[in-house]
Design a protein around this motif. Structure first.
Motif, PDB file in Angstrom:
ATOM      1  N   UNK A   1      10.141  13.919  38.307  1.00 55.56           N
ATOM      2  CA  UNK A   1      10.533  12.897  37.345  1.00 55.56           C
ATOM      3  C   UNK A   1      12.048  12.717  37.411  1.00 55.56           C
ATOM      4  N   UNK A   2      12.475  11.498  37.392  1.00 54.53           N
ATOM      5  CA  UNK A   2      13.891  11.168  37.530  1.00 54.53           C
ATOM      6  C   UNK A   2      14.536  11.052  36.159  1.00 54.53           C
ATOM      7  N   UNK A   3      15.700  11.624  36.030  1.00 52.39           N
ATOM      8  CA  UNK A   3      16.460  11.554  34.783  1.00 52.39           C
ATOM      9  C   UNK A   3      17.934  11.651  35.116  1.00 52.39           C
ATOM     10  N   UNK A   4      18.758  11.133  34.213  1.00 52.22           N
ATOM     11  CA  UNK A   4      20.193  11.189  34.415  1.00 52.22           C
ATOM     12  C   UNK A   4      20.684  12.617  34.307  1.00 52.22           C
ATOM     13  N   UNK A   5      21.579  12.986  35.209  1.00 47.27           N
ATOM     14  CA  UNK A   5      22.125  14.329  35.198  1.00 47.27           C
ATOM     15  C   UNK A   5      23.065  14.562  34.031  1.00 47.27           C
ATOM     16  N   UNK A   6      23.432  15.803  33.780  1.00 46.21           N
ATOM     17  CA  UNK A   6      24.307  16.115  32.643  1.00 46.21           C
ATOM     18  C   UNK A   6      25.724  15.603  32.870  1.00 46.21           C
ATOM     19  N   UNK A   7      26.358  15.164  31.783  1.00 47.32           N
ATOM     20  CA  UNK A   7      27.747  14.732  31.786  1.00 47.32           C
ATOM     21  C   UNK A   7      28.625  15.895  31.337  1.00 47.32           C
ATOM     22  N   UNK A   8      29.942  15.804  31.546  1.00 50.02           N
ATOM     23  CA  UNK A   8      30.837  16.828  30.968  1.00 50.02           C
ATOM     24  C   UNK A   8      30.771  16.829  29.448  1.00 50.02           C
ATOM     25  N   UNK A   9      31.082  17.976  28.853  1.00 53.26           N
ATOM     26  CA  UNK A   9      31.011  18.093  27.399  1.00 53.26           C
ATOM     27  C   UNK A   9      31.912  17.112  26.680  1.00 53.26           C
ATOM     28  N   UNK A  10      33.059  16.793  27.262  1.00 53.71           N
ATOM     29  CA  UNK A  10      33.974  15.828  26.651  1.00 53.71           C
ATOM     30  C   UNK A  10      33.329  14.451  26.553  1.00 53.71           C
ATOM     31  N   UNK A  11      32.484  14.087  27.515  1.00 47.08           N
ATOM     32  CA  UNK A  11      31.835  12.780  27.476  1.00 47.08           C
ATOM     33  C   UNK A  11      30.888  12.679  26.285  1.00 47.08           C
ATOM     34  N   UNK A  12      30.133  13.731  26.003  1.00 48.60           N
ATOM     35  CA  UNK A  12      29.245  13.711  24.842  1.00 48.60           C
ATOM     36  C   UNK A  12      30.049  13.665  23.537  1.00 48.60           C
ATOM     37  N   UNK A  13      31.161  14.368  23.515  1.00 47.28           N
ATOM     38  CA  UNK A  13      32.008  14.350  22.320  1.00 47.28           C
ATOM     39  C   UNK A  13      32.544  12.944  22.065  1.00 47.28           C
TER      40      UNK A  13
END
Length: 731
Positions: A616-628
């Motif tokens: 299953x395809x999903x977007x990979x994790x972003x850096x923590x600063x991006x989520x903040x």
């Protein structure tokens, strides 16, 4: 005499000229030292780039390949298909491809060209399209990305400061009042912000500040200026709103806010707004999904091909060993001069043995080659001291598909169809934007301005009028004594709308073309699925037939061996029976592997191969600063005021997230939306789903009975197959 002499001299001169030819000569230069190291006698030459990139460990640590001469010092690596899939996904930033073993009989005209239009698919492609900043025809990735398209609506800050010194002579006589030369010090400063809204309006606020000093006489000598220098400052707010052409959120999100200027600049296709950029991103995701799907098809094909080479090598070894035993017996009789040991029989048995020995050597090389192909598609080194051996056994269960269900599913889940539908949607949006060009360009404009004039720019409150020495410009401006405004309409109408009508016709034809391609693509997908079902049933039937042929060949060898030992049959009949047994063994495993590949091919043709392999395809994790930062932006939007554009809001262009889990319930109107639970993790699942029951040991293929298990139902079939992990070790 003189005439003859002149003739002779002329002949000699002509000969000298002809002997010298027309070769050019280099000129003579004074002070030439002969150092011509700077001279190059070529314009281009092959050079190597100065690039230093680290190589993969799989490249630097590769060992010598396994061959017939180098077939020692290795260990067996029992690898499952699930583990092979996991390793492949972990090592596939670039989607590697393998050539097909056979030529496809199904039509591959449109579907092959729609997905993965680039030569190689990588994990970077969707992000590259998302972040592209080029124009629709100037970018290597097809046009502008979503972020770049959104940036056209960002506020723009502009500022400038200019200082100028003028000293201009005047055409007049010098006198005590008016100087002969005009001297001036001037400063001009501007600071403004311009914002383009979603409906196409432009709003701005700006400050203009000017300073001027000149030598024009002031009182008491002159009467033109109250003081030598002055400051002028004003604040102005303006707007420009399209009333007809270029108006509305839908048009500006399709074409972009600068489309009218691009029309004026003769750009062929100015429609490159946010919605077009978003569709381009969706199409790049379809290309990426197609690349992963093809990768899973190749890794499964390489895995089962390696399984077949092991089984084929084992059958050849069986033939070689039986041929060796027969040759030994005949050779012993030949050495003793006993009955059945004639020279022709000994030569025939020896020839049969060496024939099988050559087949074993060829089969061993084919095994090494198949193992190397699997290593390549998995992203492993060419050789690392281990020999991969498939640990899974191919299924012998008969898979029955409901045609109506999988036919509808294929038209909805095939990535080529989805990408082409996005192309149709893009052409529909472009046609909407093109029709907007038939409207006249009618813009409403307005400006409101506050002015100020003073001897100084900023100072303490004086209460002086602007023409009094000691006044300041900002005090006069904030008092609001001098205010200006203007309102207006600007109209631009091309006579005849020839270019706009041609543009509309062009997009109408482009939309008709994409719709025709979509219809033909669906026809092609239907034929491809039918061909896959036909191959599935054929290979299952061949597997069943070749299994019975294998059993019969084994019994034939046993009966022929007993008859030969009893001297009732000749040696050539025994050798032929042994060869038929080896051929039947190979044919059985060939059809069994082809049957498993046919099951995979059906899932490939109906668009569920990734689901079939548990990928299953999903977007990979972003850096923590991006989520903040994203959380902060979300909270800002939650606290802001919403601007509802009402009837100008664009229509729905997407049906939501595509369900990768199952194709059950798909209709011609689409597949059901997935229901995600709160807090559910969207991590890629790489474990293949084992959809087949383990067959029970029995002899022969009984009549299959289909059980109602839905689309892609599986019916267990009894078969006397070796258990998992019984592939022989290399000898």
């Amino acid at each position: 005499m003189k005439r003859q002499l002149r003739a002779q001299i002329s002949v000699v001169l002509c000969g000298a000229v002809l002997a010298g030819g027309c070769a050019p000569t280099q000129p003579f230069y004074f002070f030439e030292d002969g150092d011509l190291s700077h001279y190059l006698d070529v314009a281009t030459q092959i050079e190597y780039p100065d690039v230093h990139e680290p190589q993969l460990d799989e490249v630097t640590s590769a060992r010598a390949p396994l061959t017939l001469r180098n077939a020692e010092n290795y260990e067996m690596w029992d690898l499952t298909l699930e583990e092979a899939t996991r390793i492949t996904l972990c090592n596939s930033q670039v989607m590697r491809q393998l050539g097909g073993r056979t030529i496809e009989n199904a039509p591959e005209t449109i579907s092959r060209t729609l997905v993965s239009s680039v030569a190689v698919t990588t994990t970077y492609d969707p992000a590259l399209v998302e972040t592209a900043t080029g124009s629709a025809f100037g970018s290597a990735f097809g046009g502008t990305g979503v972020e770049a398209a959104l940036s056209e609506f960002d506020a723009q800050l502009d500022s400038s400061i200019i200082w100028r010194k003028n000293d201009t002579p005047q055409n007049r006589l010098a006198n005590p009042i008016f100087p002969a030369n005009f001297e001036q010090d001037q400063g001009i400063g501007t600071l403004g912000i311009t914002k383009t809204t979603a409906v196409g309006s432009q709003v701005s606020i700006r400050n203009n500040t000017n300073y001027e000093w000149n030598n024009t006489p002031t009182p008491p000598l002159g009467t033109f200026r109250a003081y030598p220098s002055d400051w002028q400052s004003n604040f102005e707010a303006g707007f420009r709103h399209p009333l007809l052409q270029g108006s509305g959120a839908q048009y500006n999100r399709i074409a972009g806010p600068q489309s009218f200027e691009q029309y004026a600049a003769n750009i062929t296709n100015p429609f490159d707004g946010v919605m077009i950029a978003r569709i381009r991103t969706d199409q790049s995701l379809a290309d990426f999904e197609g690349g992963v799907r093809n990768l899973m098809r190749d890794v499964e094909a390489a895995y089962w091909e390696l399984y077949f080479t092991y089984r084929d090598l084992e059958s050849r070894k069986t033939g070689r060993d039986s041929g060796l035993e027969t040759w030994k017996k005949v050779k012993a009789l030949f050495d003793e001069g006993a009955k059945g040991g004639s020279a022709d029989r000994e030569a025939q048995a020896r020839s049969q043995y060496f024939q099988f020995k050559a087949l074993v050597e060829q089969g061993l090389t084919d095994l090494y080659r198949a193992e190397s192909r699997l290593r390549f598609i998995m992203g492993l080194s060419m050789s690392d001291g281990r020999l991969i051996r498939p640990a899974d056994e191919p299924t012998t269960a008969q898979v029955a598909f409901d045609w109506d269900g999988i036919h509808t599913e294929s038209l909805m889940r095939r990535v080529e169809v989805r990408k082409q539908k996005w192309e149709v949607k893009k052409r529909e949006l472009e046609l909407i934007a093109a029709r907007n060009g038939l409207l006249p360009r009618l813009d409403a404009t307005g400006t409101y301005r506050w002015r100020g004039l003073g001897d100084d720019l900023i100072g303490s409150s004086t209460g002086l009028p602007p023409n009094a020495p000691g006044s300041n410009a900002f005090e006069v401006l904030t008092d609001g004594q001098f205010q200006e405004w203007e309102l207006g309409l600007q109209l631009s109408v091309p006579i005849g709308f020839r270019r706009q009508l041609s543009t509309i016709r062009h997009h109408q034809l482009a939309l008709a073309r994409e719709r025709a391609l979509l219809q033909d693509l669906e026809l092609e997908v239907s034929h491809q699925l039918g061909d896959a079902i036909r191959d599935l049933d054929l290979n299952y039937g061949l597997t069943e037939t070749n299994f019975n042929r294998r059993v019969a060949a084994e019994r034939d060898v046993e009966a022929t061996q007993a008859a030969y030992d009893a001297s009732r049959l000749t040696l050539d009949l025994l050798l032929n029976a042994q060869q038929r047994r080896a051929e039947a063994e190979t044919a059985y495993y060939r059809s069994l592997v082809d049957y498993n590949l046919s099951v995979s091919k059906v899932h490939y043709r109906k668009g569920s191969l990734l689901d079939y392999n548990g990928v299953y395809l999903a977007e990979g994790p972003w850096p923590g600063k991006a989520y903040f930062d994203a959380m902060r932006r979300a909270r800002q939007r939650d606290a802001a005021l919403q601007l509802d554009y009402g009837f100008t809001r664009p229509n729905v262009m997407s049906r939501g997230v595509y369900d990768q889990n199952t194709g059950a319930g798909c209709t011609t109107d689409g597949c059901p939306m997935p229901q995600y639970a709160p807090g559910m993790e969207y991590a890629p699942q790489m474990a293949p789903t084992n959809a087949y029951p383990v067959p029970t040991p029995a002899e022969g293929f009984p009549t299959s009975q289909q059980t109602p298990q839905g689309v892609g139902q599986v019916t267990p079939v009894s078969y006397n197959a070796p258990s998992r992990g019984q592939l022989p070790a290399m000898q």
